[in-house]
Design an enzyme around this catalytic site. Structure first.
Site, short mmCIF file in Angstrom:
data_model
loop_
_atom_site.label_atom_id
_atom_site.label_comp_id
_atom_site.label_asym_id
_atom_site.label_seq_id
_atom_site.Cartn_x
_atom_site.Cartn_y
_atom_site.Cartn_z
N ASP A 1 0.83 -1.14 0.16
CA ASP A 1 -0.12 0.10 -0.07
C ASP A 1 0.72 1.20 0.13
O ASP A 1 0.35 2.35 -0.49
CB ASP A 1 -0.90 0.09 1.36
CG ASP A 1 -2.13 -0.33 1.14
OD1 ASP A 1 -2.60 -0.39 0.11
OD2 ASP A 1 -2.99 -0.72 2.25
C1 GLC Z 1 -2.28 -3.59 5.47
C2 GLC Z 1 -3.27 -3.29 4.48
C3 GLC Z 1 -3.09 -4.34 3.53
C4 GLC Z 1 -1.70 -3.89 2.84
C5 GLC Z 1 -0.46 -4.08 3.71
C6 GLC Z 1 0.59 -3.91 2.92
O1 GLC Z 1 -2.12 -4.73 5.99
O2 GLC Z 1 -4.29 -3.51 5.40
O3 GLC Z 1 -4.20 -4.03 2.33
O4 GLC Z 1 -1.60 -5.01 1.79
O5 GLC Z 1 -0.80 -3.17 4.79
O6 GLC Z 1 0.92 -2.64 2.76
#
Ligand code: GLC
Length: 803
Positions: free
Chosen positions: A494
């Site tokens: 993310d």
């Molecule tokens: C958090 C988010 C998820 C994402 C992860 C890595 O756990 O909920 O959607 O893939 O971070 O960034």
């Protein structure tokens, strides 16, 4: 320092020291009504939606010694004066003689002994219930009679959780409480925000006569609130003030005078905190749970639920903590994560618009497939409903209103408004559901796409199969310069938010796995035309990936908008990313010795004793061109931290290349149960996975955070059960293909699958990691390792000899 221990026979973890490094929590109820209870009795409860229908005021940022949402006071007369304490430790912080918080499956029981009084409080929400029950037993364990009063307390939040925190005039002006008195002294305090007075009220009541009450915090604490939660001044008087709040911070406090309790004598009362349309409508539920028998029955229904749930998949391996995780704690966490997505925990606070994550929930459902495929299906349908006509998906949605948003992408003006990976995950989830159940008709079910017309009605609908195909075509049609899928705002990671035009190796691999899933489905449906087309898509992407993304010793992770590689030896920071390696193996894309070389690089450059880092070295300073990842100091979260969610992917990749020793080493090194002896470094609960652990570039290496709601749960469960133990549902049966540590003599699995019980004994006489020499079904030798679908409600004995 240890703070507690596991009791697998009771399926509990028992905390014996309340001063844990952070609050340790447990879930009760579901998103329909429920939330979490911390180990000192605080609670965060909501009904339907933590953001828009919050009940209790739980502020995690306040010190651990403060009341959060709920507490319980007990008092008795000592030399003519009241001695007041809380059996929960918080907020009076008395020196208990004994403290135990039993973290059970959807209930917590807090036991304490102090001042000659033993208190035992069991906290839970009945299955499908709309109330939290606190069953309180108080026993005089001193040698003299005691006059004991018990005063349960709740502090309410405004139902709109964010407003509670950003307007300290409007919120208190709207909050009110009223008392309903019944015969025989029973009383119910009603609390509501004025707007909801006639449609939605919280109630707080008990099954014992209430002599007095308070609902205005200012009056209860006294002295213009210079009385404190540690010592509410009203409790120094014989009775409370009977305040019915007309405004202000609303609480509920009910005075129960149990009278004189003889040594050895015990009394029990039941306290209910719930929500209903109005007090009349709540009447029958309240009556039901004022009855101790019904409360005990509701509690045993919860234990029956888990008995059935856990029975679907039980293992006996040579590793006790693996057994404990698979048989109890990891399975439970998978269910909790499926229920709550990333919506409400001690760290993910359920304020504003977060809701249910498309990518997150698609992965969560895979963790409960053996136990609750029906609930998985229900959630998959909801997710498909927020998929758009073009095949991409809304990043998250509110489960009540079904309104979707683009997540963080909404906040960045110059960045793409979609995530390049979201829509592909649903193919993995649907594939797992079909293989678990054989419910192929699901593919024909029609579900509307998210896009709405002028009348706010969906513009188009399609079958589940159409939805999946659109997901594939979206990625197929949205590739960049190098032929890899465009990143969008971000992919699974993310926080790497590159400018428009950037490409993602992760999405290329996820697309590859999604295509393999589709090929299986299409083969089953005998749709050769689409099958052949997708086979071509797969080969094309495989070629591209090997051609453009191999860096020499590992796969690069992204191409930036200007073609610069990210996750390459040519970078100063973020040279290697774990996911590009594990996923290139999982997708089957990594050609020749690239799979093994890439995984060796992970081991060499990214592995630590606390788990595998997501990337290294961490970025050392904010860089708007990279986005979120550079908001963390090196070693934290996605910036070179141990992001646990990505560890099981490496375990899976290691099983694919046949390295069972390493797969298990990676499994073991992040097992929270194995952290029980080093909690002062780790800090989070030892009975569930956390999302992240600080990496070795950070001064606090080893410190975990964001426990409970993490994709780690579903994926470690899958890595352990489907890949290490190798019990894998396929369309025509249950495939058995373990990849275990060589030293194991074997293991045993009992798994329910397609209407039969498979009792599988695996023997490993030659001490190999992978490979099947012989398979027997009830003593009869088979010619392959796919055990057929029996669907006969019977038990079947399967013996597998590795070699
Ligand atoms: C958090 C988010 C998820 C994402 C992860 C890595 O756990 O909920 O959607 O893939 O971070 O960034």
């Amino acid at each position: 320092m240890k703070y507690g221990y596991f009791d697998d026979s009771k399926k509990e973890y028992i905390i014996t020291n309340p001063k844990t490094p952070v609050k340790w929590i447990n879930y009760i109820g579901t998103l329909n009504f429920g939330g979490f209870v911390d180990h000192t009795g605080g609670s965060l409860l909501c009904k339907g939606d933590p953001s828009l229908n919050r009940i209790t005021k739980y502020i995690p940022q306040l010190p651990c010694s403060d009341i959060k949402g709920e507490t319980l006071y007990i008092r008795f007369k000592n030399n003519g004066k009241y001695k007041i304490f809380s059996p929960f430790y918080t907020p009076t912080l008395d020196n208990y003689d004994l403290f135990e918080c039993h973290i059970g499956l959807l209930y917590s029981t807090i036991i304490s002994e102090i001042y000659g009084i033993r208190t035992e409080v069991t906290i839970f929400v009945p299955i499908n219930g709309n109330e939290e029950i606190r069953s309180i037993k108080v026993k005089n364990i001193s040698d003299k009679p005691l006059d004991i009063d018990i005063i349960p307390v709740v502090e309410y939040s405004h139902f709109d959780a964010l407003k509670q925190f950003n307007n300290a005039d409007w919120v208190p002006q709207t909050m009110q409480s009223r008392i309903y008195e019944e015969k025989n002294g029973l009383k119910t305090l009603i609390q509501y925000a004025f707007k909801n007075r006639d449609i939605q009220v919280n109630y707080f009541t008990s099954n014992y006569s209430v002599s007095s009450y308070d609902s205005d915090r200012k009056i209860f604490l006294g002295d213009n609130e210079y009385g404190s939660w540690a010592k509410p001044l009203s409790l120094l008087n014989d009775d409370l003030n009977n305040s019915q709040a007309n405004r202000g911070d609303n609480i509920g406090a009910l005075m129960h005078k149990l009278g004189n309790i003889k040594p050895g004598e015990e009394k029990r009362i039941i306290v209910l905190l719930g929500q209903a349309v109005n007090i009349k409508k709540a009447g029958s539920e309240i009556e039901k749970y004022r009855n101790e028998k019904n409360v005990d029955k509701a509690l045993s229904e919860i234990s029956n639920f888990w008995e059935e749930f856990l029975n679907k998949f039980q293992v006996k391996t040579p590793d006790e903590s693996m057994n404990s995780m698979i048989n109890i704690h990891n399975a439970r966490q998978c269910y909790i994560t499926k229920n709550w997505s990333r919506y409400l925990s001690l760290y993910q606070l359920g304020l504003g618009t977060r809701g249910i994550g498309f990518r997150d929930s698609s992965q969560d459902v895979m963790g409960i497939m053996p136990q609750k495929p029906d609930e998985a299906k229900e959630l998959i349908e909801k997710l498909l409903y927020v998929q758009k006509i073009d095949g991409s998906a809304m990043h998250q949605f509110n489960p009540v209103t079904m309104i979707g948003t683009c997540g963080d992408a909404d906040e960045e003006e110059d960045r793409p408004k979609y995530y390049g990976d979201d829509h592909l995950w649903i193919i993995l989830a649907t594939g797992a559901f079909l293989k678990e159940t054989g419910d192929m008709d699901f593919l024909k079910k029609e579900i509307a796409f998210y896009d709405k017309g002028k009348d706010n009605k969906p513009i188009e609908k399609g079958t589940v199969l159409d939805h999946l195909k659109r997901a594939i075509e979206f990625t197929h049609d949205n590739t960049g310069e190098h032929g890899l899928p465009l990143l969008g705002f971000a992919d699974w990671n993310d926080t790497v938010n590159l400018r428009a035009g950037a490409e993602s190796v992760f999405i290329a691999n996820l697309y590859g796995i999604a295509l393999l899933e589709m090929l299986d489905i299409l083969k089953y449906l005998k749709d050769n035309k689409t099958h052949d087309k997708y086979k071509l898509y797969y080969e094309e992407m495989k070629n591209t990936l090997n051609k453009v993304a191999w860096d020499g010793e590992w796969f690069i992770r992204y191409f930036d908008y200007d073609g610069t590689p990210v996750g390459s030896s040519s970078n100063t920071h973020g040279q290697i990313y774990t996911n590009a390696q594990s996923w290139s193996v999982m997708s089957g894309f990594a050609e020749n010795d690239k799979a093994v070389t890439a995984l060796e690089s992970v081991n060499k450059k990214l592995n630590t004793k606390n788990g595998i880092k997501l990337s290294t070295p961490g970025y050392d300073g904010f860089d708007p061109g990279k986005g979120g990842v550079t908001t963390y100091p090196p070693g934290a979260k996605e910036n070179g931290g141990i992001f646990l969610h990505s560890n099981p992917w490496v375990m899976i990749a290691e099983t694919i290349v046949g390295n069972g020793d390493r797969a298990f080493e990676y499994y073991n090194q992040i097992n929270p149960a194995a952290k029980n002896d080093i909690i002062d470094e780790y800090e989070c609960e030892p009975y569930c996975y956390a999302q992240n652990i600080l990496g070795d570039e950070h001064p606090q290496f080893g410190l975990a955070r964001n426990s409970w709601l993490s994709g780690t749960s579903s994926w470690v469960y899958q890595a352990a059960t489907k890949y290490i133990l190798g019990i894998m549902p396929v369309y025509n049966g249950l495939k058995i293909d373990p990849c275990i540590p060589k030293k194991w003599d074997g293991f045993y699995v009992k798994r329910e699958f397609r209407g039969a019980v498979y009792e599988i004994t695996v023997e490993n006489p030659d001490h190999v990691s992978k490979g099947i020499a012989k398979v027997y079904i009830e003593e009869k030798e088979q010619d392959n390792n796919i055990i057929p679908i029996f669907n006969d409600n019977k038990k079947h004995k399967i013996k597998v000899i590795m070699g």
